[in-house]
Design an enzyme around this catalytic site. Structure first.
Site, PDB file in Angstrom:
ATOM      1  N   HIS A   1      -4.736   1.581   7.467  1.00 12.23           N
ATOM      2  CA  HIS A   1      -3.373   2.118   7.596  1.00 12.23           C
ATOM      3  C   HIS A   1      -3.151   3.243   6.588  1.00 12.23           C
ATOM      4  CE1 HIS A   1       1.163   1.543   7.969  1.00 12.23           C
ATOM      5  NE2 HIS A   1       1.032   2.256   6.867  1.00 12.23           N
ATOM      6  N   GLU A   2      -3.543   3.004   5.331  1.00 12.14           N
ATOM      7  CA  GLU A   2      -3.327   4.014   4.282  1.00 12.14           C
ATOM      8  C   GLU A   2      -4.214   5.229   4.489  1.00 12.14           C
ATOM      9  OE1 GLU A   2      -0.758   3.761   2.564  1.00 12.14           O
ATOM     10  OE2 GLU A   2      -0.392   1.656   3.001  1.00 12.14           O
TER      11      GLU A   2
ATOM     12  N   HIS B   1      -2.728   7.753   6.703  1.00  9.11           N
ATOM     13  CA  HIS B   1      -1.740   8.620   6.047  1.00  9.11           C
ATOM     14  C   HIS B   1      -2.402   9.890   5.496  1.00  9.11           C
ATOM     15  CE1 HIS B   1       2.039   6.456   6.097  1.00  9.11           C
ATOM     16  NE2 HIS B   1       1.479   5.342   5.658  1.00  9.11           N
TER      17      HIS B   1
ATOM     18  N   GLY C   1       0.831  -1.202   0.000  1.00  4.65           N
ATOM     19  CA  GLY C   1       0.000   0.000   0.000  1.00  4.65           C
ATOM     20  C   GLY C   1       0.860   1.244   0.000  1.00  4.65           C
TER      21      GLY C   1
ATOM     22  N   CYS D   1       5.477  -0.089   7.404  1.00 10.15           N
ATOM     23  CA  CYS D   1       5.165   1.065   6.558  1.00 10.15           C
ATOM     24  C   CYS D   1       6.383   1.412   5.719  1.00 10.15           C
ATOM     25  CB  CYS D   1       4.789   2.247   7.451  1.00 10.15           C
ATOM     26  SG  CYS D   1       4.374   3.743   6.548  1.00 10.15           S
ATOM     27  N   LEU D   2       6.159   1.704   4.436  1.00  8.73           N
ATOM     28  CA  LEU D   2       7.283   2.053   3.558  1.00  8.73           C
ATOM     29  C   LEU D   2       7.962   3.340   4.019  1.00  8.73           C
ATOM     30  CD1 LEU D   2       5.865   1.212   0.006  1.00  8.73           C
ATOM     31  CD2 LEU D   2       7.465  -0.124   1.399  1.00  8.73           C
TER      32      LEU D   2
ATOM     33  N   GLN E   1       2.858  10.061   1.233  1.00  7.59           N
ATOM     34  CA  GLN E   1       4.152   9.384   1.372  1.00  7.59           C
ATOM     35  C   GLN E   1       5.124   9.736   0.245  1.00  7.59           C
ATOM     36  OE1 GLN E   1       2.192   5.324   2.090  1.00  7.59           O
ATOM     37  NE2 GLN E   1       4.100   5.158   3.226  1.00  7.59           N
TER      38      GLN E   1
HETATM   39 CO    CO Z   1       2.320   3.430   5.709  1.00  7.13          CO
END
Ligand code: CO
Length: 186
Positions: free
Chosen positions: A149-150, A153, A59, A107-108, A64
């Protein structure tokens, strides 16, 4: 101009977008609603997908990559070439289950850090797809978790803000060279 959203699920040597990490202020800004889902948005989606697959994530949210828009890409089966990714534009959660579950998240934007987070198990949401069409979805299990989660963000919230075990949180952050001060507990 027609912009094809679907991309090959592979790792690019030079992904088109840069992923910001914990401590970068862009991650803390609430994202704005997309007014019109046009070719520019589809190009962003395409580049977000290429960047997500290159980073081996499931995701990615526009903040991000430093873009202040309510755009999310997801793919819970990144190794399956047959299944299409999911694109969420202006997503809204319509209902959540009373049941909560604890799952480990990563998380990236916080590479190397994996910690348990408690969230509702099932969600129902409405959103627009990459062609601006209104859609609804009931999500469970990994997809439900990834969407929540996304969507965080888009509000400038990171999963580490929701971790209850502060001892483990600080330990993991320091181990991965992140400052625990970058956490904004919710
Ligand atoms: Co994330």
């Amino acid at each position: 101009m027609t912009v094809q959203v679907l991309v090959e699920k592979k790792k690019l040597e030079k992904p088109p977008l840069t992923i910001y990490t914990l401590g970068d202020r862009v991650l803390r800004q609430p994202a704005k609603r997309v007014k019109s889902v046009d070719a520019e948005i589809r190009l962003l989606v395409r580049e977000m997908l290429q960047t997500m697959y290159s980073a081996e994530g499931i995701g990615l949210a526009a903040p991000q990559v430093g873009v202040n828009k309510q755009v999310i890409v997801l793919d819970c089966e990144p190794d399956n070439p047959e299944t299409p990714p999911l694109v969420l534009i202006n997503p809204t959660i319509k209902s959540t289950s009373g049941e909560v579950c604890i799952l480990q998240e990563g998380c990236l934007s916080i590479p190397g850090v994996y910690l348990e987070v408690k969230r509702p198990e099932v969600i129902e949401l409405s959103y627009r797809d990459e062609y601006g069409r209104p859609q609804t979805l009931k999500a469970t299990e990994l997809l439900s978790r990834a969407i929540q989660h996304e969507m965080d963000h888009l509000n400038g919230v990171l999963f580490v803000d929701r971790v209850e075990n502060k001892l483990a949180l600080n330990e993991e952050l320091v181990k991965n060279k992140f400052s625990p001060k970058a956490v904004k507990s919710v």
